[in-house]
Design a protein around this motif. Structure first.
Motif, PDB file in Angstrom:
ATOM      1  N   ALA A 139      -7.478  28.568  18.734  1.00 51.32           N
ATOM      2  CA  ALA A 139      -7.886  29.964  18.922  1.00 51.32           C
ATOM      3  C   ALA A 139      -6.813  30.921  18.426  1.00 51.32           C
ATOM      4  O   ALA A 139      -7.110  31.913  17.749  1.00 51.32           O
ATOM      5  CB  ALA A 139      -8.190  30.225  20.394  1.00 51.32           C
ATOM      6  N   LEU A 192      -4.552  31.456  30.180  1.00 49.61           N
ATOM      7  CA  LEU A 192      -5.597  30.796  29.399  1.00 49.61           C
ATOM      8  C   LEU A 192      -5.251  29.393  28.921  1.00 49.61           C
ATOM      9  O   LEU A 192      -6.139  28.539  28.852  1.00 49.61           O
ATOM     10  CB  LEU A 192      -5.959  31.676  28.197  1.00 49.61           C
ATOM     11  CG  LEU A 192      -7.281  31.335  27.502  1.00 49.61           C
ATOM     12  CD1 LEU A 192      -8.444  31.412  28.485  1.00 49.61           C
ATOM     13  CD2 LEU A 192      -7.530  32.273  26.334  1.00 49.61           C
ATOM     14  N   LEU A 207      -7.834  26.110  28.596  1.00 48.82           N
ATOM     15  CA  LEU A 207      -8.289  25.582  27.298  1.00 48.82           C
ATOM     16  C   LEU A 207      -7.633  24.271  26.935  1.00 48.82           C
ATOM     17  O   LEU A 207      -8.181  23.483  26.160  1.00 48.82           O
ATOM     18  CB  LEU A 207      -8.002  26.606  26.193  1.00 48.82           C
ATOM     19  CG  LEU A 207      -8.724  27.947  26.257  1.00 48.82           C
ATOM     20  CD1 LEU A 207      -8.348  28.787  25.044  1.00 48.82           C
ATOM     21  CD2 LEU A 207     -10.231  27.762  26.316  1.00 48.82           C
ATOM     22  N   TYR A 237     -16.998  27.690  25.388  1.00 47.95           N
ATOM     23  CA  TYR A 237     -17.651  27.542  26.698  1.00 47.95           C
ATOM     24  C   TYR A 237     -18.454  26.248  26.779  1.00 47.95           C
ATOM     25  O   TYR A 237     -18.459  25.583  27.827  1.00 47.95           O
ATOM     26  CB  TYR A 237     -18.555  28.746  26.968  1.00 47.95           C
ATOM     27  CG  TYR A 237     -19.397  28.593  28.209  1.00 47.95           C
ATOM     28  CD1 TYR A 237     -18.804  28.563  29.469  1.00 47.95           C
ATOM     29  CD2 TYR A 237     -20.788  28.451  28.122  1.00 47.95           C
ATOM     30  CE1 TYR A 237     -19.574  28.407  30.617  1.00 47.95           C
ATOM     31  CE2 TYR A 237     -21.561  28.301  29.267  1.00 47.95           C
ATOM     32  CZ  TYR A 237     -20.948  28.285  30.501  1.00 47.95           C
ATOM     33  OH  TYR A 237     -21.699  28.114  31.630  1.00 47.95           O
ATOM     34  N   VAL A 255     -10.906  35.643  23.685  1.00 47.63           N
ATOM     35  CA  VAL A 255     -11.400  34.367  24.220  1.00 47.63           C
ATOM     36  C   VAL A 255     -11.523  34.456  25.740  1.00 47.63           C
ATOM     37  O   VAL A 255     -12.528  34.042  26.334  1.00 47.63           O
ATOM     38  CB  VAL A 255     -10.452  33.212  23.831  1.00 47.63           C
ATOM     39  CG1 VAL A 255     -10.862  31.923  24.552  1.00 47.63           C
ATOM     40  CG2 VAL A 255     -10.452  32.993  22.327  1.00 47.63           C
ATOM     41  N   PHE A 256     -10.487  34.996  26.354  1.00 48.44           N
ATOM     42  CA  PHE A 256     -10.456  35.120  27.810  1.00 48.44           C
ATOM     43  C   PHE A 256     -11.621  35.975  28.316  1.00 48.44           C
ATOM     44  O   PHE A 256     -12.327  35.610  29.271  1.00 48.44           O
ATOM     45  CB  PHE A 256      -9.119  35.723  28.224  1.00 48.44           C
ATOM     46  CG  PHE A 256      -8.765  35.538  29.674  1.00 48.44           C
ATOM     47  CD1 PHE A 256      -9.420  34.610  30.475  1.00 48.44           C
ATOM     48  CD2 PHE A 256      -7.750  36.293  30.237  1.00 48.44           C
ATOM     49  CE1 PHE A 256      -9.071  34.437  31.804  1.00 48.44           C
ATOM     50  CE2 PHE A 256      -7.394  36.128  31.568  1.00 48.44           C
ATOM     51  CZ  PHE A 256      -8.061  35.204  32.354  1.00 48.44           C
ATOM     52  N   GLY A 265     -14.458  32.169  22.049  1.00 46.37           N
ATOM     53  CA  GLY A 265     -14.556  31.917  23.488  1.00 46.37           C
ATOM     54  C   GLY A 265     -15.938  31.433  23.887  1.00 46.37           C
ATOM     55  O   GLY A 265     -16.075  30.492  24.679  1.00 46.37           O
ATOM     56  N   TYR A 266     -16.974  32.076  23.342  1.00 46.44           N
ATOM     57  CA  TYR A 266     -18.345  31.637  23.664  1.00 46.44           C
ATOM     58  C   TYR A 266     -18.632  30.240  23.113  1.00 46.44           C
ATOM     59  O   TYR A 266     -19.345  29.449  23.727  1.00 46.44           O
ATOM     60  CB  TYR A 266     -19.356  32.640  23.140  1.00 46.44           C
ATOM     61  CG  TYR A 266     -19.443  33.895  23.982  1.00 46.44           C
ATOM     62  CD1 TYR A 266     -19.639  33.807  25.363  1.00 46.44           C
ATOM     63  CD2 TYR A 266     -19.324  35.152  23.410  1.00 46.44           C
ATOM     64  CE1 TYR A 266     -19.712  34.949  26.142  1.00 46.44           C
ATOM     65  CE2 TYR A 266     -19.399  36.310  24.190  1.00 46.44           C
ATOM     66  CZ  TYR A 266     -19.590  36.191  25.564  1.00 46.44           C
ATOM     67  OH  TYR A 266     -19.662  37.328  26.334  1.00 46.44           O
ATOM     68  N   LEU A 289     -14.990  34.079  28.115  1.00 50.14           N
ATOM     69  CA  LEU A 289     -15.135  33.057  29.150  1.00 50.14           C
ATOM     70  C   LEU A 289     -15.334  33.678  30.532  1.00 50.14           C
ATOM     71  O   LEU A 289     -16.020  33.099  31.382  1.00 50.14           O
ATOM     72  CB  LEU A 289     -13.905  32.141  29.157  1.00 50.14           C
ATOM     73  CG  LEU A 289     -13.746  31.257  27.912  1.00 50.14           C
ATOM     74  CD1 LEU A 289     -12.458  30.449  27.999  1.00 50.14           C
ATOM     75  CD2 LEU A 289     -14.940  30.320  27.744  1.00 50.14           C
ATOM     76  N   TYR A 305      -6.374  26.002  22.617  1.00 50.05           N
ATOM     77  CA  TYR A 305      -5.574  27.224  22.666  1.00 50.05           C
ATOM     78  C   TYR A 305      -4.885  27.484  21.318  1.00 50.05           C
ATOM     79  O   TYR A 305      -4.928  28.598  20.803  1.00 50.05           O
ATOM     80  CB  TYR A 305      -4.540  27.099  23.782  1.00 50.05           C
ATOM     81  CG  TYR A 305      -3.676  28.318  23.960  1.00 50.05           C
ATOM     82  CD1 TYR A 305      -4.125  29.417  24.679  1.00 50.05           C
ATOM     83  CD2 TYR A 305      -2.396  28.359  23.416  1.00 50.05           C
ATOM     84  CE1 TYR A 305      -3.330  30.530  24.853  1.00 50.05           C
ATOM     85  CE2 TYR A 305      -1.584  29.473  23.585  1.00 50.05           C
ATOM     86  CZ  TYR A 305      -2.062  30.558  24.306  1.00 50.05           C
ATOM     87  OH  TYR A 305      -1.268  31.661  24.460  1.00 50.05           O
TER      88      TYR A 305
END
Length: 207
Positions: A101, A89, A93, A194, A135-136, A190-191, A139, A98
């Motif tokens: 997050a 990730l 990112l 995006y 998060v992963f 994560g959203y 996405l 990263y």
């Protein structure tokens, strides 16, 4: 991709692992049992505990506790999870997103942990690591990555979730509140991420 190239692409992950290892070394050097830590020692080092963190307003414990671990096995499993998640990730990112997050989901999960377990001492990076995987997952449900890559990694994330559900069911001392809060907050982040990422970012994901 060569191992050295992969490592160069994950500077934040390596720094986080280094901080965790150094923190563990400090607690061991000051007398903590390396296999099974005691709560008093961890509290002195900065562990999370409702009456201290919230009642006595020692909010910094929400941060410091995520770099402490209750034994060598606890440290190893968390750092392995962090390394795997980071290798996939962080190149996508990049460092700032990263790190944001990781720290944000870690703080949220640590608060959830002591809110749910008010009489327990909380330590560990797992809430933040679950946040990274959250998060992963978020996405992977978007158009950021090619379809064939999404399918492969969604299966991987599904296995990760299944194994942790089994571990939570059969093991004692698993902080499900922290894990769930970290994962769900990671999905939300994560959203949000995006909308700040491009196809070129998605192309940096590799098996």
């Amino acid at each position: 991709m060569k191992v050295t190239d992969r490592l160069k692409a994950i500077p934040v992950t390596l720094v986080l692992i280094g901080i965790n290892v150094l923190a563990f070394g400090y607690t061991a050097a000051t007398g903590m049992d390396i296999w099974w830590a005691d709560g008093n020692h961890l509290l002195h080092a900065g562990a999370n505990y409702w009456s201290l963190t919230i009642t006595h307003q020692e909010y910094w414990r929400l941060l410091t506790s995520m770099f402490l671990h209750a034994g060598l096995g606890h440290l190893f499993t968390n750092m392995l999870g962090l390394l795997i998640g980071g290798m996939f990730l962080e190149p996508v990112l990049r460092s700032f997103r990263y790190a944001f997050a990781y720290i944000t989901t870690g703080l949220i999960s640590d608060y959830a942990s002591i809110w749910y377990h008010k009489s327990a001492v909380g330590v560990g990076a797992s809430g933040a690591i679950f946040g990274i995987f959250g998060v992963f997952l978020a996405l992977l449900t978007t158009q950021l990555f090619p379809v064939e890559i999404r399918k492969a990694f969604l299966a991987y994330i599904g296995l990760f979730i299944a194994l942790n559900v089994i571990a939570a069911a059969v093991s004692q001392g698993v902080d499900n509140a922290a894990h769930l809060a970290g994962f769900l907050s990671g999905v939300l982040i994560g959203y949000l991420f995006y909308f700040t990422l491009t196809k070129a970012d998605g192309e940096r994901l590799s098996c």
